[in-house]
Every structure is written in C-alpha cells, then in structure tokens.
Motif scaffolding. Structure first.
Motif, PDB file in Angstrom:
ATOM      1  N   TYR A 190       1.227  -0.614  -0.175  1.00 30.68           N
ATOM      2  CA  TYR A 190      -0.131   0.131   0.169  1.00 30.68           C
ATOM      3  C   TYR A 190       0.597   0.700  -0.240  1.00 30.68           C
ATOM      4  O   TYR A 190       2.070   1.056   0.097  1.00 30.68           O
ATOM      5  N   LEU A 191       0.558   2.512  -0.611  1.00 27.65           N
ATOM      6  CA  LEU A 191       1.347   3.839  -0.397  1.00 27.65           C
ATOM      7  C   LEU A 191       0.096   4.197  -0.209  1.00 27.65           C
ATOM      8  O   LEU A 191      -0.745   4.848  -0.530  1.00 27.65           O
ATOM      9  N   LEU A 192       0.066   4.871   1.328  1.00 30.32           N
ATOM     10  CA  LEU A 192      -0.501   6.023   1.542  1.00 30.32           C
ATOM     11  C   LEU A 192      -0.165   7.367   1.688  1.00 30.32           C
ATOM     12  O   LEU A 192       0.854   7.419   1.740  1.00 30.32           O
ATOM     13  N   GLU A 193      -0.565   8.526   1.215  1.00 27.92           N
ATOM     14  CA  GLU A 193      -0.403   9.989   1.812  1.00 27.92           C
ATOM     15  C   GLU A 193      -0.971  10.212   3.311  1.00 27.92           C
ATOM     16  O   GLU A 193      -2.080   9.982   2.881  1.00 27.92           O
ATOM     17  N   GLY A 194       0.318  10.545   4.043  1.00 26.99           N
ATOM     18  CA  GLY A 194      -0.486  11.459   4.683  1.00 26.99           C
ATOM     19  C   GLY A 194      -0.309  12.982   5.018  1.00 26.99           C
ATOM     20  O   GLY A 194      -1.879  13.194   6.016  1.00 26.99           O
ATOM     21  N   GLY A 195      -0.266  13.401   3.687  1.00 28.09           N
ATOM     22  CA  GLY A 195      -0.997  15.102   3.694  1.00 28.09           C
ATOM     23  C   GLY A 195      -1.529  14.830   1.952  1.00 28.09           C
ATOM     24  O   GLY A 195      -2.023  14.128   1.716  1.00 28.09           O
ATOM     25  N   PRO A 196      -0.605  15.905   1.448  1.00 33.96           N
ATOM     26  CA  PRO A 196      -1.285  16.030  -0.271  1.00 33.96           C
ATOM     27  C   PRO A 196      -0.974  14.652  -0.517  1.00 33.96           C
ATOM     28  O   PRO A 196      -0.172  14.002  -0.308  1.00 33.96           O
ATOM     29  N   ASN A 197      -2.502  14.113  -1.172  1.00 38.88           N
ATOM     30  CA  ASN A 197      -2.671  12.864  -2.573  1.00 38.88           C
ATOM     31  C   ASN A 197      -1.936  13.387  -3.616  1.00 38.88           C
ATOM     32  O   ASN A 197      -2.538  12.682  -4.684  1.00 38.88           O
ATOM     33  N   SER A 198      -2.329  14.724  -4.183  1.00 39.81           N
ATOM     34  CA  SER A 198      -2.091  15.032  -5.867  1.00 39.81           C
ATOM     35  C   SER A 198      -2.257  16.853  -6.128  1.00 39.81           C
ATOM     36  O   SER A 198      -1.819  17.185  -5.259  1.00 39.81           O
ATOM     37  N   PHE A 199      -1.870  17.305  -7.584  1.00 37.55           N
ATOM     38  CA  PHE A 199      -1.696  18.724  -7.626  1.00 37.55           C
ATOM     39  C   PHE A 199      -2.568  18.551  -9.007  1.00 37.55           C
ATOM     40  O   PHE A 199      -1.693  17.457 -10.198  1.00 37.55           O
ATOM     41  N   PRO A 200      -2.649  19.647  -9.346  1.00 40.27           N
ATOM     42  CA  PRO A 200      -3.210  19.572 -10.904  1.00 40.27           C
ATOM     43  C   PRO A 200      -2.094  20.129 -11.767  1.00 40.27           C
ATOM     44  O   PRO A 200      -0.908  20.908 -11.380  1.00 40.27           O
ATOM     45  N   SER A 201      -1.950  19.238 -13.405  1.00 38.65           N
ATOM     46  CA  SER A 201      -0.774  20.574 -13.345  1.00 38.65           C
ATOM     47  C   SER A 201      -0.892  21.888 -14.000  1.00 38.65           C
ATOM     48  O   SER A 201       0.535  22.291 -14.721  1.00 38.65           O
ATOM     49  N   SER A 202      -2.160  22.146 -13.036  1.00 35.97           N
ATOM     50  CA  SER A 202      -1.900  22.945 -14.170  1.00 35.97           C
ATOM     51  C   SER A 202      -0.606  24.141 -12.394  1.00 35.97           C
ATOM     52  O   SER A 202      -0.774  25.668 -12.386  1.00 35.97           O
ATOM     53  N   SER A 203      -0.694  23.360 -11.942  1.00 37.00           N
ATOM     54  CA  SER A 203       0.675  24.097 -10.924  1.00 37.00           C
ATOM     55  C   SER A 203       2.255  24.495 -11.131  1.00 37.00           C
ATOM     56  O   SER A 203       2.763  23.878 -11.386  1.00 37.00           O
ATOM     57  N   HIS A 204       1.983  25.463 -12.007  1.00 36.11           N
ATOM     58  CA  HIS A 204       3.113  25.757 -12.716  1.00 36.11           C
ATOM     59  C   HIS A 204       4.476  25.514 -12.031  1.00 36.11           C
ATOM     60  O   HIS A 204       5.512  24.892 -13.147  1.00 36.11           O
ATOM     61  N   ALA A 205       4.913  26.090 -11.085  1.00 33.54           N
ATOM     62  CA  ALA A 205       5.589  26.738 -10.489  1.00 33.54           C
ATOM     63  C   ALA A 205       5.892  25.154  -9.699  1.00 33.54           C
ATOM     64  O   ALA A 205       7.320  24.779  -9.773  1.00 33.54           O
ATOM     65  N   LEU A 206       5.350  24.074  -8.534  1.00 31.08           N
ATOM     66  CA  LEU A 206       5.239  22.759  -8.496  1.00 31.08           C
ATOM     67  C   LEU A 206       6.066  22.180 -10.361  1.00 31.08           C
ATOM     68  O   LEU A 206       6.913  21.523  -9.194  1.00 31.08           O
ATOM     69  N   VAL A 207       5.449  22.033 -10.790  1.00 29.56           N
ATOM     70  CA  VAL A 207       5.483  21.165 -11.717  1.00 29.56           C
ATOM     71  C   VAL A 207       7.151  21.448 -12.578  1.00 29.56           C
ATOM     72  O   VAL A 207       7.735  20.542 -12.603  1.00 29.56           O
ATOM     73  N   ALA A 208       7.182  23.151 -13.165  1.00 27.55           N
ATOM     74  CA  ALA A 208       8.636  23.538 -13.635  1.00 27.55           C
ATOM     75  C   ALA A 208       9.631  22.993 -11.976  1.00 27.55           C
ATOM     76  O   ALA A 208      10.804  23.135 -12.256  1.00 27.55           O
ATOM     77  N   LEU A 209       9.084  22.789 -10.057  1.00 27.48           N
ATOM     78  CA  LEU A 209      10.349  23.092 -10.121  1.00 27.48           C
ATOM     79  C   LEU A 209      10.411  21.301  -9.863  1.00 27.48           C
ATOM     80  O   LEU A 209      12.010  20.646 -10.122  1.00 27.48           O
ATOM     81  N   ALA A 210       9.645  20.831 -10.308  1.00 26.19           N
ATOM     82  CA  ALA A 210       9.602  19.153 -10.017  1.00 26.19           C
ATOM     83  C   ALA A 210      10.293  18.115 -11.362  1.00 26.19           C
ATOM     84  O   ALA A 210      11.748  17.577 -10.991  1.00 26.19           O
ATOM     85  N   ASP A 211      10.695  19.368 -12.400  1.00 28.47           N
ATOM     86  CA  ASP A 211      10.572  18.916 -13.529  1.00 28.47           C
ATOM     87  C   ASP A 211      12.476  19.248 -14.030  1.00 28.47           C
ATOM     88  O   ASP A 211      13.141  18.584 -13.556  1.00 28.47           O
ATOM     89  N   GLU A 212      12.474  20.591 -13.238  1.00 27.87           N
ATOM     90  CA  GLU A 212      14.059  20.475 -12.597  1.00 27.87           C
ATOM     91  C   GLU A 212      14.727  19.840 -12.021  1.00 27.87           C
ATOM     92  O   GLU A 212      16.530  19.189 -12.282  1.00 27.87           O
ATOM     93  N   LEU A 213      13.754  19.258 -10.771  1.00 30.91           N
ATOM     94  CA  LEU A 213      14.194  17.750 -10.080  1.00 30.91           C
ATOM     95  C   LEU A 213      14.844  17.514 -10.910  1.00 30.91           C
ATOM     96  O   LEU A 213      15.587  16.085  -9.810  1.00 30.91           O
ATOM     97  N   GLY A 214      14.340  16.754 -12.138  1.00 34.21           N
ATOM     98  CA  GLY A 214      14.227  14.978 -12.173  1.00 34.21           C
ATOM     99  C   GLY A 214      12.602  14.379 -11.451  1.00 34.21           C
ATOM    100  O   GLY A 214      13.178  13.313 -11.466  1.00 34.21           O
ATOM    101  N   VAL A 215      11.864  15.014 -10.724  1.00 35.06           N
ATOM    102  CA  VAL A 215      10.668  13.901 -10.419  1.00 35.06           C
ATOM    103  C   VAL A 215      10.511  13.584 -11.455  1.00 35.06           C
ATOM    104  O   VAL A 215       9.142  14.126 -12.245  1.00 35.06           O
ATOM    105  N   PRO A 216       9.849  11.933 -11.556  1.00 36.09           N
ATOM    106  CA  PRO A 216       8.396  11.757 -12.284  1.00 36.09           C
ATOM    107  C   PRO A 216       7.594  12.096 -12.048  1.00 36.09           C
ATOM    108  O   PRO A 216       7.285  11.613 -10.286  1.00 36.09           O
ATOM    109  N   LEU A 217       6.826  12.792 -12.982  1.00 33.98           N
ATOM    110  CA  LEU A 217       5.268  12.817 -12.064  1.00 33.98           C
ATOM    111  C   LEU A 217       4.470  11.947 -13.474  1.00 33.98           C
ATOM    112  O   LEU A 217       4.706  11.253 -13.862  1.00 33.98           O
ATOM    113  N   ILE A 218       3.391  11.470 -12.594  1.00 31.20           N
ATOM    114  CA  ILE A 218       2.387  10.362 -12.522  1.00 31.20           C
ATOM    115  C   ILE A 218       0.872  10.750 -13.113  1.00 31.20           C
ATOM    116  O   ILE A 218       0.321  11.929 -11.955  1.00 31.20           O
ATOM    117  N   SER A 219       0.431  10.392 -13.933  1.00 35.32           N
ATOM    118  CA  SER A 219      -1.131  11.069 -14.404  1.00 35.32           C
ATOM    119  C   SER A 219      -2.230  10.314 -13.605  1.00 35.32           C
ATOM    120  O   SER A 219      -1.783   9.212 -13.656  1.00 35.32           O
TER     121      SER A 219
END
Ligand SMILES: Cc1cc2nc3c(=O)[nH]c(=O)nc-3n(C[C@H](O)[C@H](O)[C@H](O)COP(=O)(O)OP(=O)(O)OC[C@H]3O[C@@H](n4cnc5c(N)ncnc54)[C@H](O)[C@@H]3O)c2cc1C
Length: 500
Positions: A65-94
């Motif tokens: 099981y994979l449980l999120e204790g806090g935030p569970n998702s974010f929309p792709s319109s979260s530009h600053a967050l998505v840009a940060l994730a991309d820059e850090l090489g965080v693989p995102l799943i839809s």
C-alpha cells in the motif's frame, strides 16, 4: 540525512553570508533551493524527524500500500510546482481518466459534479431555478470597492445564488480548507473572483476576459491532468533533500531570533545560537508568531490570530469482492445543505485506488475518509479505535461493504493543526504583518501556506517569493537584484486544489 547530523560549528565572529531557513516543509525547501541556486549559503533547520512537513508518503505492508499522510495530488496547472519537479527530475504520474468524475454528497444522494457544458445543463446537482440564477450573474451590480469584506457565503450567494454556494463552492472549500464558508473570507480565498467583480463588473465576464488573455500563453503547456510523483509526494521532498544535501538539519527546533549588529542569532531549543545574515521563517503561523516576537509585538499578534482546522484522515482497504457500491472516480465531498446520514464530522472521501495506480493490491480497494475541519474540532478527542469505527461506518454507507467484511488495512492520521483558515480580515492581517517586517527587519521573511494560498503550488511560490524578497532586501550587496522565478504570484481559482 541522519537525524543526528550536527550543525556546523559556525563561530559568530566569522559572520558568513548565510541564510537560515526555519522549517523544512515544501515552502521552506523551495525557498532554500532557490537561495542555493542564487549562490547563497543556506542552512535549513527543521524541528521534526523528517523533512517535508505535511508532505509525507508511507509505503506500508512491504510496499503493498502507498498512503499519503498529507497532500495526495496536484493539478498540472500548478506551474511553479511542476517546473520545480521537472527541474529536479521528479517523475510525475497522471491520475486515471476516471478521476475526472467527482461527486457531491447531498444527504443519501451522490450527485456527479458537471465536467462538460452538456452535463452542466442537465445536472441534477442544481435545480433549474439555480441554473437560471447563475446566468443572471453578469447583470448583478457589483458592490463598491470600499464595501465591507464579505464571507465566501455572502459573496457567492450574492453573485451566483444560494445553491451555487451550498452545492458547489461550499463542498469545494470543505475539500480545500476543511473550512466554514460563513467564516472564510472571499477576498482571501478567492482574490481573483473578488477582483473580477471590481474590474469587469462580473465573475463570469472576468473569467471569459482572462481566459482570452491566457489563450496565447497555453501553447506548448502540459495538457490538464491531476498529478502525483512516482513513489508518492515524498519523492519531491527527497529530490529537494538531495539538492540541499548537508544543508538540512533535523531535530533542530528554533525558539527565538535575536538581532545583532551584523544580522541575526537564531537560537535553538538546545541553547545553540546560529548566526545568519538573513532568516526565512517557513513554519506554521503560530510558530512564526513566536519567532517574530522579538521584532514586533503587533506582527506576533497578527500571526497568532491565524486559526487552524484539524483533520483526521483514515485509510481503509477492502477486498473488491466485499463491495457492492464501488464507484470509479476521484471521490466525494459533502454539501452541508443536507446532513450526512452516517456522520456529521465527515468531510468527504477519496477513492484513492481509483485515482492513481499501485496504491493497494489489485484485488483490493483503498479509500480515504476525511473527518473534522473547522466545524468539527471534536475529532481531536477521537481515539484511534473511534476513528476506525467511524470510518468503517462511512465505508459501509459509501462503498456498500458486506456486513461482516473487515478492512484489510486501517491507518489513521490525526492532524491537529492541519489547515490555516483564511477567515474575515486574514488578507489584511497578513499584509500588515508582512509590511511591519519589511519595514523593521527586511532580512526576516515569511513563507508558508497561510500567506498566499494553501495548495502545494502556492507553497512553492511563497518560498520562492520569500527568497527573492530577501535577496532584494539590500543586505546581500554582492548579489545583483534578482527575479528568481518570473511566474505570476497569484494563481487563478482553478489551481486551488482540494485536500479531500
Ligand atoms: C491532510 C492534508 C491534505 C492535503 N492535501 C493537499 C493536496 O492534495 N494538494 C495540495 O496542493 N495541498 C494539500 N494540502 C496542503 C499542503 O499539503 C500544505 O499546505 C503544505 O504542505 C504546507 O507546506 P508548508 O511548508 O507551508 O508548511 P508545513 O508542511 O507545515 O511545514 C512547516 C515545517 O516547519 C517545521 N517547524 C515548525 N516549528 C518549527 C521550529 N520551531 N523550528 C524548526 N522547524 C519548525 C515543521 O516541523 C514543518 O516541517 C493538504 C494538507 C493536509 C494537512
């Protein structure tokens, strides 16, 4: 990062150009990362045993099981967050396509939230009269700009009608703020909508005008999707930890700030003092309040006025064969218009395993129930056994669990001070607190989810803005004026993202 990693013994007289970031939640880490990129020596001090603040993912039962204790998702319109994730090489799943289906609980009934023009016309969620009322919005005279601040309930009912409030906005804000729309401030929660009324005379006209403006910017952007990180939200934090390697100090509680001729001494609970030229306070407001006390009693009081709502989050897994009413989709939020037949403290539930893949074994179904919020602070008194009992009753109602079917997994997260409440006067109180600090000590900046929005994108923006303000405060003479992240600081309504 080892818990016992000690702070470097920085002698006060060496006075390096250092920024101390207090708090390693997403706001603090995004800030520290921005500062590091700008070439500033940064140390992050975190009271807890882990970095991430509310962002915590738990693989349990041997990664079944994979449980999120806090935030569970974010929309792709979260530009600053998505840009940060991309820059850090965080693989995102839809999210799975079915997650587009969201429901509102109106007493016993689960009504789907419209997601197309046709479904908006035909939805039983709003009676015919309420749909007609929505169409009148452009013709309703705007309130004068100097009119007293309104609650969300007042603003929405005045512009869009009662049902738009009780069946759409109120459940949505239960999901985002776990809040009470009779107390939340329209200006603080929906700054753009309030501004549309003033600028365009109507929310609908404002939406259309802004959409036209943004059309050209959309080219080349990621198509809309609900996202998480592969491996859970914590992957983002782990990448930030790697990028800030050796700079994050866990189990390090800050108790006080002391001004010196050359900057600040950051006092720790163990008595140690860390010298800094600049300080970012990226803690919850009630801690920030204590830390600014040595600078301004007024700022202390303003920050201390931010109230927090509790959330009790209970995960339950069941064998699929034991469920009779399973629904595919994102989940369900409660309208307060009609009482829930099972539990008044229930806020809503996520059909977790229907949203993202690999959250539980294939023959099981994982659901997460949210209880509490501003209207039901009594959940703070619930024992773990009580929380499981309430969740089991909710699962039986929502999923139709067979009478003797027991959950294959129960996990309870009690979050006492979970969500800051943007109540009447909040925006002005925070603006005043920030102005006092900017005036009296510009080398101390605030960041966090109580300032400009509570979703993860807002937290990234808040951290980046604090970094930018600090670098432009004049103390870092060697650094030319910077605009670290030229992204809009105010996010439109669509990027407000649900907790539930
Ligand atoms: C249950 C829940 C579900 C959510 N779901 C979503 C979601 O799906 N999508 C979304 O976008 N947002 C969601 N949110 C909101 C989002 O997770 C938070 O707003 C965000 O994580 C807050 O980050 P932060 O860094 O501002 O604060 P925090 O995460 O609170 O971090 C502050 C840090 O400061 C540390 N600290 C406190 N005092 C001290 C001290 N004296 N010295 C040193 N360190 C200290 C704390 O330990 C903590 O690590 C959710 C929130 C909750 C609670």
């Amino acid at each position: 990062m080892s818990d016992s990693q000690l702070l470097p013994d920085i002698a006060v007289e060496k006075a390096p150009t250092t920024v101390v970031v207090i708090g390693a939640g997403l706001s603090g880490l995004a800030c520290a990362y921005a500062l590091k990129k700008a070439g500033i020596s940064v140390q992050v001090l975190e009271a807890g045993t882990q970095a991430g603040g509310w962002v915590q993912s738990f693989p349990v039962e041997n990664h079944q099981y994979l449980l999120e204790g806090g935030p569970n998702s974010f929309p792709s319109s979260s530009h600053a967050l998505v840009a940060l994730a991309d820059e850090l090489g965080v693989p995102l799943i839809s999210a799975n396509k079915s997650a587009n289906h969201r429901f509102i609980a109106l007493g016993e009934a689960l009504l789907e939230v419209p997601h197309s023009l046709w479904s908006a016309i035909t939805t039983p969620l709003l009676p015919f009269s309420a749909k007609m009322r929505l169409l009148k919005e452009p013709f309703i005279t705007p309130l004068p700009a100097e009119a007293p601040e309104e609650t969300v309930a007042q603003f929405v009912e005045r512009r869009l009608g009662v049902y738009a409030h009780t069946r759409m906005v109120q459940p949505f804000l239960t999901g985002v703020y776990a809040g009470n729309t009779n107390q939340l401030s329209a200006k603080a929660v929906f700054p753009n909508l309030v501004a549309y009324e003033q600028q365009y005379g109507s929310i609908i006209k404002g939406f259309i005008a802004e959409k036209r403006k943004k059309k050209s910017e959309k080219k080349g952007k990621r198509p809309y999707a609900l996202l998480n990180c592969a491996g859970g939200m914590k992957t983002l934090i782990q990448k930030l930890e790697q990028a800030l390697s050796g700079k994050i100090h866990l189990n390090t509680t800050v108790t006080e700030l002391e001004q010196t001729a050359s900057g600040w001494l950051v006092r720790l609970a163990n008595g140690q003092k860390i010298p800094a030229n600049g300080v970012i306070i990226a803690t919850p407001a009630f801690v920030a309040s204590q830390l600014v006390a040595s600078i301004s009693g007024e700022a202390r009081a303003l920050l201390n006025a931010v109230e927090y709502a509790p959330i009790t989050l209970v995960y339950q897994a069941f064998k699929k064969r034991h469920l009779t009413q399973r629904k595919e989709g994102f989940g369900v939020l409660k309208s307060w218009e009609v009482p829930n037949p099972v539990n008044q403290a229930w806020l809503g539930s996520l059909w977790t395993s229907s949203i993202f893949p690999n959250r539980c074994p294939k023959d099981e179904w994982l659901v997460s129930h949210f209880f509490g919020g501003a209207n039901h602070t009594d959940v703070l008194l619930w024992s773990e056994a009580r929380a499981i009992e309430e969740a089991t009753a909710q699962s039986a109602w929502l999923l139709g669990t067979a009478p003797k079917a027991s959950p294959t997994l129960n996990a309870v997260f009690n979050h006492a001070k979970a969500i800051p409440q943007y109540t009447l006067g909040h925006a002005n109180r925070m603006a005043t607190a920030k102005a006092i600090l900017a005036n009296q000590s510009p080398t101390v900046q605030l960041a966090g989810n109580y300032l400009q929005g509570i979703n993860l994108n807002h937290c990234v923006l808040s951290g980046q803005l604090a970094a930018e303000n600090l670098l432009n405060s004049g103390v870092f003479q060697a650094v030319p004026p910077v605009e670290l992240f030229p992204v809009p600081q105010q996010e439109p309504l669509v990027t407000q993202h649900a907790v539930v």
